[in-house]
Design a protein around this motif. Structure first.
Motif, PDB file in Angstrom:
ATOM      1  N   ASN A  53     -42.035 -29.559  28.830  1.00 31.44           N
ATOM      2  CA  ASN A  53     -41.239 -28.809  29.802  1.00 31.44           C
ATOM      3  C   ASN A  53     -40.457 -27.683  29.126  1.00 31.44           C
ATOM      4  N   LEU A  54     -39.910 -27.966  27.940  1.00 34.68           N
ATOM      5  CA  LEU A  54     -39.182 -26.936  27.208  1.00 34.68           C
ATOM      6  C   LEU A  54     -40.115 -25.827  26.742  1.00 34.68           C
ATOM      7  N   LEU A  55     -41.337 -26.189  26.409  1.00 34.72           N
ATOM      8  CA  LEU A  55     -42.321 -25.200  25.955  1.00 34.72           C
ATOM      9  C   LEU A  55     -42.512 -24.094  26.984  1.00 34.72           C
ATOM     10  N   GLN A  56     -42.640 -24.465  28.240  1.00 30.94           N
ATOM     11  CA  GLN A  56     -42.853 -23.474  29.300  1.00 30.94           C
ATOM     12  C   GLN A  56     -41.669 -22.519  29.405  1.00 30.94           C
ATOM     13  N   ARG A  57     -40.468 -23.042  29.213  1.00 24.07           N
ATOM     14  CA  ARG A  57     -39.275 -22.215  29.323  1.00 24.07           C
ATOM     15  C   ARG A  57     -39.152 -21.260  28.125  1.00 24.07           C
ATOM     16  N   LEU A  58     -39.441 -21.763  26.919  1.00 26.43           N
ATOM     17  CA  LEU A  58     -39.261 -20.950  25.718  1.00 26.43           C
ATOM     18  C   LEU A  58     -40.218 -19.778  25.649  1.00 26.43           C
ATOM     19  N   THR A  59     -41.419 -19.935  26.190  1.00 30.38           N
ATOM     20  CA  THR A  59     -42.406 -18.861  26.097  1.00 30.38           C
ATOM     21  C   THR A  59     -42.026 -17.638  26.916  1.00 30.38           C
ATOM     22  N   GLU A  60     -40.988 -17.750  27.753  1.00 27.57           N
ATOM     23  CA  GLU A  60     -40.527 -16.582  28.504  1.00 27.57           C
ATOM     24  C   GLU A  60     -39.861 -15.551  27.603  1.00 27.57           C
ATOM     25  N   HIS A  61     -39.334 -15.993  26.451  1.00 24.79           N
ATOM     26  CA  HIS A  61     -38.637 -15.041  25.583  1.00 24.79           C
ATOM     27  C   HIS A  61     -38.949 -15.220  24.101  1.00 24.79           C
ATOM     28  N   ALA A  62     -39.812 -16.181  23.739  1.00 24.30           N
ATOM     29  CA  ALA A  62     -40.079 -16.432  22.322  1.00 24.30           C
ATOM     30  C   ALA A  62     -41.526 -16.856  22.123  1.00 24.30           C
ATOM     31  N   HIS A  79     -48.491 -16.702  23.563  1.00 22.72           N
ATOM     32  CA  HIS A  79     -47.192 -16.976  22.961  1.00 22.72           C
ATOM     33  C   HIS A  79     -47.044 -18.408  22.439  1.00 22.72           C
ATOM     34  N   VAL A  80     -48.165 -19.135  22.339  1.00 25.38           N
ATOM     35  CA  VAL A  80     -48.116 -20.517  21.855  1.00 25.38           C
ATOM     36  C   VAL A  80     -49.205 -20.735  20.812  1.00 25.38           C
ATOM     37  N   GLU A  81     -48.785 -21.177  19.624  1.00 26.60           N
ATOM     38  CA  GLU A  81     -49.721 -21.567  18.574  1.00 26.60           C
ATOM     39  C   GLU A  81     -49.597 -23.067  18.353  1.00 26.60           C
ATOM     40  N   TRP A  82     -50.657 -23.792  18.647  1.00 26.52           N
ATOM     41  CA  TRP A  82     -50.645 -25.248  18.484  1.00 26.52           C
ATOM     42  C   TRP A  82     -51.007 -25.610  17.048  1.00 26.52           C
ATOM     43  N   ARG A  83     -50.251 -26.552  16.470  1.00 25.06           N
ATOM     44  CA  ARG A  83     -50.534 -27.060  15.134  1.00 25.06           C
ATOM     45  C   ARG A  83     -50.470 -28.579  15.146  1.00 25.06           C
ATOM     46  N   SER A  84     -51.466 -29.213  14.546  1.00 24.83           N
ATOM     47  CA  SER A  84     -51.403 -30.665  14.366  1.00 24.83           C
ATOM     48  C   SER A  84     -50.437 -30.963  13.230  1.00 24.83           C
ATOM     49  N   CYS A  85     -49.540 -31.894  13.462  1.00 23.70           N
ATOM     50  CA  CYS A  85     -48.518 -32.164  12.458  1.00 23.70           C
ATOM     51  C   CYS A  85     -48.039 -33.605  12.573  1.00 23.70           C
ATOM     52  N   ASP A  86     -48.100 -34.306  11.458  1.00 26.06           N
ATOM     53  CA  ASP A  86     -47.562 -35.666  11.359  1.00 26.06           C
ATOM     54  C   ASP A  86     -46.378 -35.600  10.400  1.00 26.06           C
ATOM     55  N   PHE A  87     -45.163 -35.744  10.915  1.00 20.78           N
ATOM     56  CA  PHE A  87     -43.982 -35.581  10.078  1.00 20.78           C
ATOM     57  C   PHE A  87     -43.736 -36.764   9.147  1.00 20.78           C
ATOM     58  N   PHE A  88     -44.582 -37.770   9.172  1.00 19.42           N
ATOM     59  CA  PHE A  88     -44.543 -38.768   8.118  1.00 19.42           C
ATOM     60  C   PHE A  88     -45.124 -38.201   6.822  1.00 19.42           C
ATOM     61  N   SER A  89     -45.807 -37.071   6.926  1.00 21.22           N
ATOM     62  CA  SER A  89     -46.386 -36.398   5.766  1.00 21.22           C
ATOM     63  C   SER A  89     -45.546 -35.183   5.418  1.00 21.22           C
ATOM     64  N   ASP A 233     -32.278 -24.570  25.634  1.00 21.00           N
ATOM     65  CA  ASP A 233     -32.692 -23.173  25.603  1.00 21.00           C
ATOM     66  C   ASP A 233     -31.526 -22.265  25.213  1.00 21.00           C
ATOM     67  N   ARG A 234     -30.341 -22.543  25.751  1.00 18.92           N
ATOM     68  CA  ARG A 234     -29.183 -21.698  25.461  1.00 18.92           C
ATOM     69  C   ARG A 234     -28.627 -21.918  24.059  1.00 18.92           C
ATOM     70  N   SER A 235     -29.008 -23.013  23.426  1.00 16.19           N
ATOM     71  CA  SER A 235     -28.503 -23.314  22.087  1.00 16.19           C
ATOM     72  C   SER A 235     -29.403 -22.758  20.990  1.00 16.19           C
ATOM     73  N   ILE A 236     -30.703 -22.686  21.259  1.00 15.16           N
ATOM     74  CA  ILE A 236     -31.649 -22.225  20.236  1.00 15.16           C
ATOM     75  C   ILE A 236     -31.391 -20.752  19.919  1.00 15.16           C
TER      76      ILE A 236
END
Length: 510
Positions: A53-62, A79-89, A233-236
């Motif tokens: 849900n946040l993704l849709q909002r952020l793409t309006e300006h970033a 405006h969206v680049e998908w990356r596979s990411c496992d933060f255990f690594s 959105d207003r904090s980022i």
């Protein structure tokens, strides 16, 4: 209350909480943060409940770097680049945050992340946060925005539930690498496909009569999903909020009983509620799990937190961000409508997707095992790794011996065996004093293929003498049933013994 009365009350609430001039001013200030070029925001959990849900909002300006474990299965857009990411690594973390100006942390690990997960969600969360914060520093990220939970006033850390104590520990870890952190703390988020509110809805839907223990009279501060998205959105990118803790909540402070009553009215269901004068958290965990079907790994920590009043504190409020404007009734009604739409969509696609999902799950039989130990004063993760490999053959003598097969190579042999049970190589290039990495490269007990990423890690929690010892992405060669009840249990016993050994060193000042 009839339908006309409910509509009149809803209209009065909506009129009362129209956007104030100062909120419009905050919106203009946030727009000014992106004057010409578009910032790049790394969004964790981009395929999850809040993330998508946040993704849709952020793409309006970033431009958004959308991070997900299944990111390589999704298509990039303008405006969206998908990356596979496992933060255990740690390697995935560095690659995932590469090129980001700001990063949003929406990660938690209450649900298992491997076919066999040994360890607490608190220890898993520490690893994820440490890798994320370290990668943010390595990539020059300017700000981390972290969604956490409201902490009750006048409550010591030791008195907090496991879930809230873990959220606080994650906050500290995120702040420990020098990247400014803005923490958004929320209570119950009213929206579909989440955790707490859908559980409440299932209780109302399935129980015509509810016996309510004392925790259902605890005050909480529900907030609509839309208001949470606005706060994030207003904090980022808003650098005036660096290092700030911001509590957020909707226009009403309520008890869980009141929320269930109001939800029953919205669903047009007649329900009877009876209070009991007991705080039966353990029993509540059990019956909530049985009634709703929620996984106990997720439901138990959440229910434990309900004993705490979670109300936004005045000292942590920021004008234009903290005060959600959408009433509980309106948020609940919207959530139920969206849930119904989602259910229809899911049913229409379930036949084609379910076999593929099951097939993917069956391909990987991996293990994640995590334990904490307390380090002696002045010692670090490098010491822990070296000491473990020196201690193991002494502890397991004569059944196990450790040999060095070359520079930074360690081989574990069983008594009388010519082939090593496991072979590990110390990754000197990736290791630091606080992070020691040993890659599992072979042995009769390991299945090693081209894409194998099995490893043993020793990670010191920043600013503490606590070390987290973890095995990640290990694929055993033994048949799964045999491994689960033999080798896996032996590993837990060995790690427990190593922890006791280190504690004796501390107690005797060795």
């Amino acid at each position: 209350m009839n339908e006309q009365q409910r509509n009149d009350r809803q209209r009065r609430i909506d009129e009362q909480y129209r956007p104030e001039p100062e909120i419009r001013q905050v919106e203009r200030e946030c727009e000014a943060l992106y004057p010409k070029g578009r910032s790049r925001i790394a969004l964790t959990g981009a395929s999850g409940y809040i993330g998508h849900n946040l993704l849709q909002r952020l793409t309006e300006h970033a431009d958004v770097i959308a991070l997900s474990r299944s990111g390589d299965q999704r298509k990039n857009t303008e405006h969206v680049e998908w990356r596979s990411c496992d933060f255990f690594s740690m390697e995935d973390a560095n690659q995932g945050l590469h090129g980001a100006d700001y990063a949003v942390y929406l990660i938690h690990s209450m649900l298992p992340s491997a076919k066999l997960t040994q360890g607490t969600f608190e220890d898993m969360d520490v690893i994820l946060a440490e890798h994320f914060a370290r990668a943010a520093r390595n990539n020059g990220v300017k700000q981390i925005v972290y969604l956490s939970g409201i902490l009750p006033e006048h409550t010591s850390e030791d008195e907090l539930s496991r879930h809230l104590r873990s959220r606080l520990e994650v906050e500290r870890v995120l702040k420990s690498f020098g990247v400014p952190v803005t923490t958004i703390r929320a209570g119950l988020i009213v929206g579909p496909q989440g955790s707490s509110f859908p559980i409440l809805v299932k209780l109302v839907r399935r129980l015509p009569v509810m016996i309510l223990p004392r925790w259902t009279r605890t005050k909480t501060h529900p907030i609509a999903l839309e208001d949470i998205l606005n706060a994030l959105d207003r904090s980022i990118g808003n650098r005036t909020l660096d290092e700030q803790i911001i509590d957020v909540g909707g226009p009403e402070v309520m008890t869980y009983r009141e929320m269930m009553q109001r939800t029953a009215e919205i669903m047009d269901k007649k329900r009877r509620f009876f209070n009991v004068p007991l705080l039966t958290i353990k029993l509540s965990r059990l019956w909530v799990t049985l009634v709703t079907g929620a996984p106990k790994e997720m439901a138990y920590p959440l229910i434990e937190s309900l004993a705490h009043p979670m109300v936004a504190q005045r000292k942590h409020k920021v004008q234009g961000i903290s005060d959600g404007k959408i009433s509980f009734d309106k948020a609940a009604r919207t959530s139920l409508e969206q849930e119904e739409e989602y259910r229809h969509k899911k049913n229409s696609h379930s036949k084609s997707k379910k076999p593929l999902k099951s097939a993917i799950r069956s391909l990987k039989s991996d293990v994640r095992s995590v334990q904490r130990i307390k380090l002696p004063p002045g010692k670090d993760a490098t010491w822990a790794g070296e000491r473990y490999l020196a201690w193991l053959p002494v502890f397991a003598k004569p059944w196990v011996r450790v040999e060095t097969g070359g520079p930074d190579t360690y081989q574990l042999y069983l008594l009388g065996s010519r082939k090593p049970l496991l072979e590990m190589i110390y990754d000197r290039a990736q290791s630091t004093s606080e992070f020691a990495l040993y890659r599992i490269t072979g042995g009769t007990f390991a299945t090693v293929k081209e894409d194998h990423r099995g490893r043993l890690e020793f990670l010191q929690i920043p600013g503490t003498n606590i070390c987290v010892v973890a095995i990640h992405d290990y694929v055993p060669s033994l048949p799964w049933f045999i491994y689960k009840y033999t080798q896996a249990k032996v590993h837990l016993g060995v790690m427990y013994a190593f922890g006791k050994y280190v504690k004796r060193l501390i107690d005797t000042n060795v």
